[in-house]
Design a protein around this motif. Sequence first.
Motif, mmCIF file in Angstrom:
data_model
loop_
_atom_site.group_PDB
_atom_site.id
_atom_site.type_symbol
_atom_site.label_atom_id
_atom_site.label_comp_id
_atom_site.label_asym_id
_atom_site.label_seq_id
_atom_site.Cartn_x
_atom_site.Cartn_y
_atom_site.Cartn_z
ATOM 1 N N VAL A 189 0.837 -1.206 0.000
ATOM 2 C CA VAL A 189 0.000 0.000 0.000
ATOM 3 C C VAL A 189 0.868 1.252 0.000
ATOM 4 C CG1 VAL A 189 -1.938 -1.133 1.155
ATOM 5 C CG2 VAL A 189 -0.172 -0.013 2.533
ATOM 6 N N VAL A 190 0.246 2.362 -0.376
ATOM 7 C CA VAL A 190 0.895 3.667 -0.287
ATOM 8 C C VAL A 190 0.176 4.492 0.774
ATOM 9 C CG1 VAL A 190 1.739 3.681 -2.649
ATOM 10 C CG2 VAL A 190 -0.522 4.593 -2.168
ATOM 11 N N ASP A 191 0.922 5.360 1.434
ATOM 12 C CA ASP A 191 0.357 6.261 2.421
ATOM 13 C C ASP A 191 -0.003 7.575 1.739
ATOM 14 O OD1 ASP A 191 0.065 8.081 4.731
ATOM 15 O OD2 ASP A 191 0.889 6.386 5.857
ATOM 16 N N LEU A 192 -1.168 8.124 2.025
ATOM 17 C CA LEU A 192 -1.605 9.365 1.398
ATOM 18 C C LEU A 192 -0.758 10.561 1.819
ATOM 19 C CD1 LEU A 192 -5.487 8.890 1.588
ATOM 20 C CD2 LEU A 192 -3.999 8.601 -0.408
ATOM 21 N N ASP A 193 -0.139 10.484 2.983
ATOM 22 C CA ASP A 193 0.774 11.523 3.428
ATOM 23 C C ASP A 193 2.149 11.245 2.825
ATOM 24 O OD1 ASP A 193 2.963 12.563 5.338
ATOM 25 O OD2 ASP A 193 1.181 13.615 6.063
ATOM 26 N N GLU A 194 2.659 12.150 2.010
ATOM 27 C CA GLU A 194 3.912 11.906 1.279
ATOM 28 C C GLU A 194 5.090 11.675 2.218
ATOM 29 O OE1 GLU A 194 4.798 14.806 -1.660
ATOM 30 O OE2 GLU A 194 2.900 14.560 -2.744
ATOM 31 N N ASN A 197 4.688 8.276 3.784
ATOM 32 C CA ASN A 197 4.925 7.238 2.779
ATOM 33 C C ASN A 197 6.416 7.091 2.502
ATOM 34 O OD1 ASN A 197 3.648 5.397 0.701
ATOM 35 N ND2 ASN A 197 4.934 6.652 -0.623
ATOM 36 N N ASP A 232 -2.351 0.741 -4.153
ATOM 37 C CA ASP A 232 -3.368 1.701 -3.743
ATOM 38 C C ASP A 232 -3.161 2.062 -2.278
ATOM 39 O OD1 ASP A 232 -4.972 1.956 -6.100
ATOM 40 O OD2 ASP A 232 -5.833 -0.016 -5.713
ATOM 41 N N SER A 233 -3.857 3.087 -1.828
ATOM 42 C CA SER A 233 -3.861 3.428 -0.406
ATOM 43 C C SER A 233 -4.861 2.540 0.324
ATOM 44 C CB SER A 233 -4.237 4.897 -0.205
ATOM 45 O OG SER A 233 -5.600 5.105 -0.557
ATOM 46 N N ASP A 235 -7.187 3.628 2.231
ATOM 47 C CA ASP A 235 -8.495 4.263 2.035
ATOM 48 C C ASP A 235 -9.122 3.825 0.723
ATOM 49 O OD1 ASP A 235 -8.306 5.581 4.430
ATOM 50 O OD2 ASP A 235 -7.792 7.531 3.570
ATOM 51 N N ASN A 257 4.822 -0.829 4.627
ATOM 52 C CA ASN A 257 3.875 -0.545 3.543
ATOM 53 C C ASN A 257 3.241 -1.813 2.981
ATOM 54 O OD1 ASN A 257 6.468 -1.154 2.667
ATOM 55 N ND2 ASN A 257 6.367 0.111 0.837
#
Length: 267
Positions: A189-194, A197, A232-233, A235, A257
């Motif tokens: 997954v990726v984190d929405l906060d750069e 992440n 994807d994130s 969320d 991640n």
Amino acid sequence: MQPAYDTRNIVANLHFPACPMSDASYRDAIFSTPLDRVARFSFDEQVVACFPDMIRRSVPGYGQILGMLGLIAQRHLRHGAHVYDLGCSLGAASLALAGQLPPDAFRLTAVDLSPAMVARARETLAAECPGHAIEVAEGDIRTLDYRPSGMIVLNFTLQFLPREDRDAVIARLHEALEPGGVLVLSEKVVDLDEQDNAWRVERYHDFKRANGYSDLEISQKRNALENVLVPDSLDAHHDRLARAGFSRSLTWFQYLNFASLIAFKEA
């Protein structure tokens, strides 16, 4: 009750009659030498030969996820129900379930798109789980004719599909599940906060270095996976599950991640 496999070590113990894992040639060294051109990553014979070592050193928490599958099935799977292991690779999730549940507890279909993976998974599962009703099939999970099932495992598979196909796949899996059934979805997954992440990615690279990968290997594999593995994130995953009709979903496991979710179909 039948004795269970030690699922903490199921990845380490995954082997093939023709490929003794003690042989150093089956250590993941695909990207260990400089390449003029890094080809797109694919699940070919070269990857199959070293896949247990690759997974063990590249996917944080993989063994823990496998170890929970049987416990989840014991809580949520109707006795004798059908189970799917989608994107089964070498059949580790199927092995984990067979190691924790008796043969009459479930019937299972393991599916993968890679002919090389399917051939090895079929051989391994036949040898390791001869008493369990396990079928291994080559197929595309986007077009599979699904049968009613009590549990579906999608371990690090959705991330390899084009983003535009993912909603339809999850919707079809919801439709295939029996009332009260569960979907276990594990993904990078990726984190929405750069900033967050970036921290997770940096620590993931530290994790790989600690497991013996060089900076060259890390860089070349990252290039090979670009536009092949598109995460994807969390969320986005939960939103997709809700759109598909799942009554609720939760993230039950995360290690850097890499995460695993469980989604519930209303009973």
